[in-house]
Design a protein around this motif. Structure first.
Motif, PDB file in Angstrom:
ATOM      1  N   VAL A  65       0.840  -1.100   0.191  1.00 15.11           N
ATOM      2  CA  VAL A  65       0.029   0.070  -0.014  1.00 15.11           C
ATOM      3  C   VAL A  65       1.030   1.260  -0.019  1.00 15.11           C
ATOM      4  N   MET A  66       1.776   1.284   0.831  1.00 17.26           N
ATOM      5  CA  MET A  66       2.775   2.296   0.938  1.00 17.26           C
ATOM      6  C   MET A  66       3.472   2.719  -0.404  1.00 17.26           C
ATOM      7  N   GLN A  67       3.804   1.665  -1.159  1.00 19.00           N
ATOM      8  CA  GLN A  67       4.474   1.992  -2.456  1.00 19.00           C
ATOM      9  C   GLN A  67       3.872   3.382  -3.117  1.00 19.00           C
ATOM     10  N   THR A  68       2.487   3.477  -2.928  1.00 18.37           N
ATOM     11  CA  THR A  68       1.982   4.629  -3.641  1.00 18.37           C
ATOM     12  C   THR A  68       1.933   5.980  -3.085  1.00 18.37           C
ATOM     13  N   PHE A  69       2.096   5.778  -1.622  1.00 20.62           N
ATOM     14  CA  PHE A  69       1.833   7.050  -0.749  1.00 20.62           C
ATOM     15  C   PHE A  69       3.017   7.110  -0.093  1.00 20.62           C
ATOM     16  N   ASP A  70       3.552   8.530   0.285  1.00 23.28           N
ATOM     17  CA  ASP A  70       4.670   8.874   1.367  1.00 23.28           C
ATOM     18  C   ASP A  70       3.958   8.882   2.809  1.00 23.28           C
ATOM     19  N   LEU A 129     -13.371  18.600  23.830  1.00 25.53           N
ATOM     20  CA  LEU A 129     -12.453  17.327  23.989  1.00 25.53           C
ATOM     21  C   LEU A 129     -11.308  17.541  22.811  1.00 25.53           C
ATOM     22  N   PRO A 130     -10.066  17.100  23.019  1.00 26.36           N
ATOM     23  CA  PRO A 130      -9.281  17.388  21.804  1.00 26.36           C
ATOM     24  C   PRO A 130      -9.345  16.411  20.923  1.00 26.36           C
ATOM     25  N   VAL A 131      -9.005  16.517  19.546  1.00 27.56           N
ATOM     26  CA  VAL A 131      -9.240  15.773  18.500  1.00 27.56           C
ATOM     27  C   VAL A 131      -7.771  15.624  18.062  1.00 27.56           C
ATOM     28  N   GLY A 132      -7.158  14.152  17.519  1.00 26.79           N
ATOM     29  CA  GLY A 132      -5.892  14.006  16.863  1.00 26.79           C
ATOM     30  C   GLY A 132      -5.957  13.411  15.565  1.00 26.79           C
ATOM     31  N   LEU A 133      -5.171  14.116  14.802  1.00 25.55           N
ATOM     32  CA  LEU A 133      -4.762  13.590  13.430  1.00 25.55           C
ATOM     33  C   LEU A 133      -3.515  12.840  13.246  1.00 25.55           C
ATOM     34  N   GLN A 134      -3.627  11.562  13.121  1.00 26.59           N
ATOM     35  CA  GLN A 134      -2.457  10.443  13.072  1.00 26.59           C
ATOM     36  C   GLN A 134      -1.677  10.521  11.710  1.00 26.59           C
ATOM     37  N   LEU A 135      -0.506  10.591  11.689  1.00 29.39           N
ATOM     38  CA  LEU A 135       0.144  10.751  10.470  1.00 29.39           C
ATOM     39  C   LEU A 135       1.076   9.460  10.430  1.00 29.39           C
ATOM     40  N   VAL A 136       0.827   8.745   9.319  1.00 30.88           N
ATOM     41  CA  VAL A 136       1.649   7.276   9.263  1.00 30.88           C
ATOM     42  C   VAL A 136       2.676   7.328   8.097  1.00 30.88           C
ATOM     43  N   GLY A 137       3.818   6.707   7.989  1.00 31.82           N
ATOM     44  CA  GLY A 137       4.668   6.797   6.920  1.00 31.82           C
ATOM     45  C   GLY A 137       5.290   5.467   6.757  1.00 31.82           C
ATOM     46  N   ARG A 138       6.210   5.284   5.965  1.00 34.27           N
ATOM     47  CA  ARG A 138       6.808   4.027   5.342  1.00 34.27           C
ATOM     48  C   ARG A 138       8.079   3.615   6.479  1.00 34.27           C
ATOM     49  N   PRO A 139       8.013   2.444   6.703  1.00 36.15           N
ATOM     50  CA  PRO A 139       8.893   1.896   7.709  1.00 36.15           C
ATOM     51  C   PRO A 139      10.355   2.797   7.731  1.00 36.15           C
TER      52      PRO A 139
END
Length: 163
Positions: A65-70, A129-139
């Motif tokens: 999946v991550m081959q397509t996205f940074d 109440l606070p809300v968080g945005l999760q950012l996920v990357g390649r290993p």
């Protein structure tokens, strides 16, 4: 399935790590933590190794999946911050979920797959109440995620506001 894999691995590891301490200092653990660690004693080596095998499969799928996205952006949690000691969450449609399960649903997949993830403030619920945005990357691409998080914080005021 990722939540199950996460549970097998983390509970197996936590149970092994805390086994001696739990025997000696059980009364010093919070009741909910102690209960989880006591259940963890029943995770077998077979369960743990099955979790590790599935982890490898899931990591390979996520790498494709991550081959397509940074990076991928998701909510950090599907619910707002729960009250201390809150056990259940009721969604607007009436369905209920254990708070403990909701809190890991969006983070467990990336813990299992070994991907770097970062949560940044992105707003507040109508109740403040606070809300968080999760950012996920390649290993091993922590630098990319940290740069995206820094850019987001530079472009928004959320990190400067308090509930």
């Amino acid at each position: 399935m990722m939540t199950l894999v996460n549970r097998l691995i983390t509970m197996g590891e936590a149970g092994a790590y805390h086994a001696d301490l739990l025997r000696r200092f059980a009364d010093q653990y919070a009741p909910d933590v102690r209960a989880r660690l006591e259940v963890a004693q029943f995770i077998t080596a077979r369960d743990y190794l099955t979790g590790q095998r599935l982890r490898g499969e899931l990591a390979r799928e996520m790498a494709l999946v991550m081959q397509t996205f940074d990076a991928i952006a998701t909510p950090t949690m599907p619910i707002p911050a729960p009250r201390i000691g809150q056990q259940r969450w009721r969604y607007p449609d009436g369905q209920e979920e254990a708070v403990q399960e909701a809190m890991i649903r969006f983070v467990a997949p990336f813990s299992v797959s070994g991907q770097p993830a970062l949560s940044v403030p992105c707003g507040f619920t109508p109740h403040g109440l606070p809300v968080g945005l999760q950012l996920v990357g390649r290993p091993f691409e922590e630098r990319t995620i940290l740069r995206i998080g820094a850019a987001y914080e530079a472009a928004t005021p959320w990190h400067t506001q308090h509930p």
